[in-house]
Design a protein around this motif. Structure first.
Motif, mmCIF file in Angstrom:
data_model
loop_
_atom_site.group_PDB
_atom_site.id
_atom_site.type_symbol
_atom_site.label_atom_id
_atom_site.label_comp_id
_atom_site.label_asym_id
_atom_site.label_seq_id
_atom_site.Cartn_x
_atom_site.Cartn_y
_atom_site.Cartn_z
ATOM 1 N N GLU A 123 -5.795 43.545 18.046
ATOM 2 C CA GLU A 123 -5.631 42.319 18.828
ATOM 3 C C GLU A 123 -4.312 42.344 19.599
ATOM 4 N N LEU A 164 -5.301 35.084 23.028
ATOM 5 C CA LEU A 164 -5.520 36.119 22.028
ATOM 6 C C LEU A 164 -6.699 36.975 22.476
ATOM 7 N N PHE A 165 -6.474 38.284 22.542
ATOM 8 C CA PHE A 165 -7.481 39.213 23.049
ATOM 9 C C PHE A 165 -7.811 40.276 21.999
ATOM 10 N N HIS A 166 -9.011 40.795 22.105
ATOM 11 C CA HIS A 166 -9.347 42.073 21.462
ATOM 12 C C HIS A 166 -9.985 42.912 22.557
ATOM 13 N N CYS A 195 -6.663 42.367 29.658
ATOM 14 C CA CYS A 195 -5.745 41.269 29.359
ATOM 15 C C CYS A 195 -4.936 40.894 30.599
ATOM 16 N N PHE A 219 -11.413 32.890 22.408
ATOM 17 C CA PHE A 219 -10.200 32.583 21.655
ATOM 18 C C PHE A 219 -10.397 31.282 20.872
ATOM 19 N N SER A 272 -10.085 36.169 17.941
ATOM 20 C CA SER A 272 -10.312 36.687 19.292
ATOM 21 C C SER A 272 -11.780 36.974 19.555
#
Length: 736
Positions: free
Chosen positions: A238, A298-300, A306, A35, A53
């Motif tokens: 995302e 913040l994720f992908h 998550c 992140f 991300s």
């Protein structure tokens, strides 16, 4: 099964504080895991420049080519934080005072992690105020941000509104990337219901063009609807996870803008404390206050990954470490058959029943105190044993310890009942709003230092007097908009000071009693924000016990909270027993969380041996199979987010050991709709290992490879509503 992107992250963090190349524009870049959050100070504004991300740093040339500094930035509608003093929004007009990396002052846990902390200092050209913008990183996907606001003037001032973290999240092309049936590229998940017994109602809602505001119903606390959100970008994949650490009223807003002609969309957010009065908090000359913390990641990645990152953050950064040897102990609570009928003989009988099923902690709940029998709600504030307990609680504590159980006690320290002697002695301690008592006069005013000092001394006395191993704090009073007062020329809402005082009190008490378990409750799950949970090892998540809502509440709240800290009840305390679900359904909800029993049997002689055997069997599974892996288990929500008040046929939860050696899966039939068979594809196993699979209903065991389980699945047949199955999967270790 390959590890996810989030699982593969090393604990890496980095802070860069410099200027944009070939300019004098101050620049900050924060990296935690993959992140990246990047911001600049331009034309008197602190602006978020980009979010990433992927861990990839964006070259400055792209910003120069897009004329970002001269054309885009001046038009950005939201700064990276917002602050209003005395009704004036201080947007623009900030002056750069400096930025530095320094030691982390927050007190969050960070053992073994690369904790780094930076502070950006700003002053304002129109107001004598300084703001320090703090960023804390620890290599996990979550960053923590807060502000320190200092009154540099010679007279008091007042915070009218504040959002410690805000701004533009996404602005990009979306038309060719968004499914044609999607009304928006952006979706928001939040707790849609805000009332008692409706916790965990978490589900996705498309964000239409305009501003979506969520405020939790202003319950005078963080509330049964938590100050948290998930934002999903359907166009780029995302997911932004946000949590406000705040136990008072709050507000979050999301503004979606679409450019249909250009095929673009953008999303802006803000989150912070809220109040109905002009002043959130008055600042004396020279005084500095800290805002609530905002946790963002913040994720992908997929939603399971998550969730697991959020659980790791709660376990290792937010909540206190579990006490060695005391974590996840099975509780029994007296409020099942002798509610408001407490006697020494009756409580000792409850302890005998608790010991007979293998409980490990006995808690005396509401009803033990005050001047009038059978009126616990009116007695709060008088924390001495009632006349119906002539010997006090000391014999009860001693008896529990004699039987091998830890002893805990319930207290609602922030409240003052109508019958309480305290109310007659200190009517000036009652919380008021516009001069009138709040919540029928049942709330104490924590803006008064003498009230806080009394509360602290009472908790200390109770822990010592009754040799407590566990302290259970409840808070049933709904103060709604909270109290207010005219202070230093401003109408100040008192919820900010209430939270400050409560946090400080609990921190001091916990420091004095490091070996006592602290358990949170607030009318069930009425205060589940990540800041109050910094002071507790375990928490009640709802008073609602009945099926199917009980398991759906656990499903919803276990997105943000790891299951081992979530209390779930088996027993008779609340009504509607006809909607219990079958016996195993009830027990499995409890053992897939932190089990607490409220009402096992009126007497030991009346305890049905078949019921006792089922309870003992469930607790044996909990203690020997489930509990050992709970503290670090990975949670998989197979049926996703489930609205509480929509019929859904199944709720399926999987907890897997972090080393993939075992897993437990609870399958719950939650409505008589859909298919009677569910095909389970376990997600937490190793494809290259073999596993023994036990069907608890059938008491039968089969052997399968991890690959076969993940690819072919297991079919579970449950034709009857409100029934369940529990699968135990354990690696077969070969000896060669």
């Amino acid at each position: 099964m390959l590890p996810t992107t989030t699982e593969m992250q090393m604990p890496y963090s980095d802070i860069v504080l410099d200027t944009v190349p070939e300019t004098e524009i101050p620049h900050a870049r924060f990296t935690s895991g993959l992140f990246i959050y990047d911001e600049v100070f331009l034309n008197g504004r602190l602006l978020g420049r980009y979010w990433s991300s992927s861990g990839s740093i964006r070259p400055d040339m792209h910003f120069r080519w897009a004329n970002w500094y001269t054309e885009v930035a001046p038009k950005l509608p939201a700064d990276a934080f917002s602050l209003a003093l005395e009704g004036e929004t201080l947007a623009g007009g900030w002056q750069w005072l400096g930025a530095e990396e320094c030691a982390d002052p927050s007190g969050f846990r960070g053992e073994g992690r690369p904790v780094r902390h930076a502070r950006i200092r700003l002053g304002h050209e129109r107001r004598p105020v300084e703001v320090a913008v703090h960023m804390r990183l620890d290599g996990s996907p979550f960053m923590i941000r807060w502000l320190e606001i200092t009154n540099k003037g010679e007279r008091p001032t007042a915070i009218s509104a504040v959002s410690p973290w805000s701004g533009l999240i996404w602005q990009h092309r979306c038309a060719e990337h968004t499914p044609p049936d999607c009304p928006s590229p952006f979706e928001l998940a939040y707790t849609h219901h805000f009332n008692w017994g409706e916790e965990g109602d978490l589900w996705w809602e498309p964000l239409a063009e305009g501003t979506k505001v969520v405020d939790g119903g202003h319950k005078g606390r963080s509330g049964w609807g938590r100050p948290a959100f998930l934002l999903r970008n359907r166009a780029n994949g995302e997911l932004l996870w946000g949590e406000l650490g705040w136990s008072g009223n709050w507000c979050m807003a999301f503004t979606c803008t679409k450019d249909e002609a250009g095929g673009q969309a953008s999303l802006i957010f803000s989150i912070g404390p809220d109040a109905a009065d002009p002043a959130l908090r008055v600042l004396e000359p020279g005084e500095t206050v800290r805002t609530p913390y905002v946790h963002l990641a913040l994720f992908h990645d997929d939603l399971d990954a998550c969730v697991q990152a959020a659980h790791a953050h709660v376990r290792h950064t937010v909540m206190p470490a579990q006490l060695p040897g005391l974590n996840q102990r099975v509780e029994a609570n007296h409020r099942g058959y002798i509610c408001d009928r407490e006697t020494e003989a009756g409580l000792k009988r409850e302890i005998d029943i608790a010991a007979s099923i293998g409980a490990e902690v006995f808690v005396v709940d509401a009803g033990w105190f005050g001047p009038e029998p059978n009126r616990w709600g009116a007695n709060v504030g008088d924390w001495y044993a009632g006349a119906w307990l002539a010997g006090g609680l000391e014999p009860i504590s001693a008896y529990a310890h004699l039987k091998g159980l830890r002893f805990g006690l319930w207290v609602e320290i922030e409240s003052i009942g109508q019958a309480a002697r305290l109310r007659q002695e200190h009517p000036d301690w009652i919380l008021t709003r516009d001069g009138q008592p709040v919540a029928d006069g049942r709330a104490l005013d924590l803006s008064k230092p003498e009230v806080v000092a009394w509360m602290e001394s009472e908790i200390v006395r109770l822990i010592r007097q009754y040799d407590l191993d566990l302290f259970r704090l409840d808070y049933n009073t709904a103060v709604l908009e909270g109290g207010n007062r005219v202070y230093r020329g401003f109408v100040e809402n008192t919820l900010w000071r209430h939270c400050e005082a409560l946090y400080g009190l609990l921190d001091r008490v916990r420091a004095r009693f490091p070996h006592v378990i602290f358990e949170n409750c607030a009318g069930g799950g009425g205060r589940l924000d990540w800041e109050i949970l910094r002071r507790f090892q375990i928490t009640e998540i709802s008073d609602w016990m009945r099926a199917p809502r009980g398991i759906k509440i656990l499903n919803g709240l276990s997105f943000s909270l790891p299951p081992e800290v979530c209390l779930r009840t088996f027993g008779t305390e609340t009504g509607e027993h006809v909607l219990d679900g079958d016996l195993d359904f009830q027990l499995r909800v409890a053992i897939l969380s932190h089990p607490i029993f409220r009402g096992i049997s009126p007497t030991l002689e009346e305890l049905n041996p078949l019921l006792q055997a089922r309870i003992v069997h469930a607790l044996d599974l909990y203690k020997n199979f489930i509990r050992p892996m709970l503290p670090e288990c990975r949670v998989f929500h197979h049926t996703g987010l489930l609205p509480l008040f929509e019929l859904t046929p199944w709720c399926v939860l999987e907890y897997a050991a972090v080393d993939r050696s075992r897993a437990v899966v609870g399958l719950f039939r939650t409505a008589d709709i859909g298919e009677d068979c569910y095909t389970l594809y376990p997600r937490g196993l190793d494809l290259g290992r073999d596993y023994r699979v036990t069907f608890d209903n059938l008491r039968e065991t089969i052997q399968c490879s991890g690959a076969a389980l993940a690819q072919e699945g297991l079919r579970v047949y449950l034709p009857t509503n409100l029934t369940s199955e529990l699968l135990l999967l354990e690696e077969i270790r070969r000896s060669y």
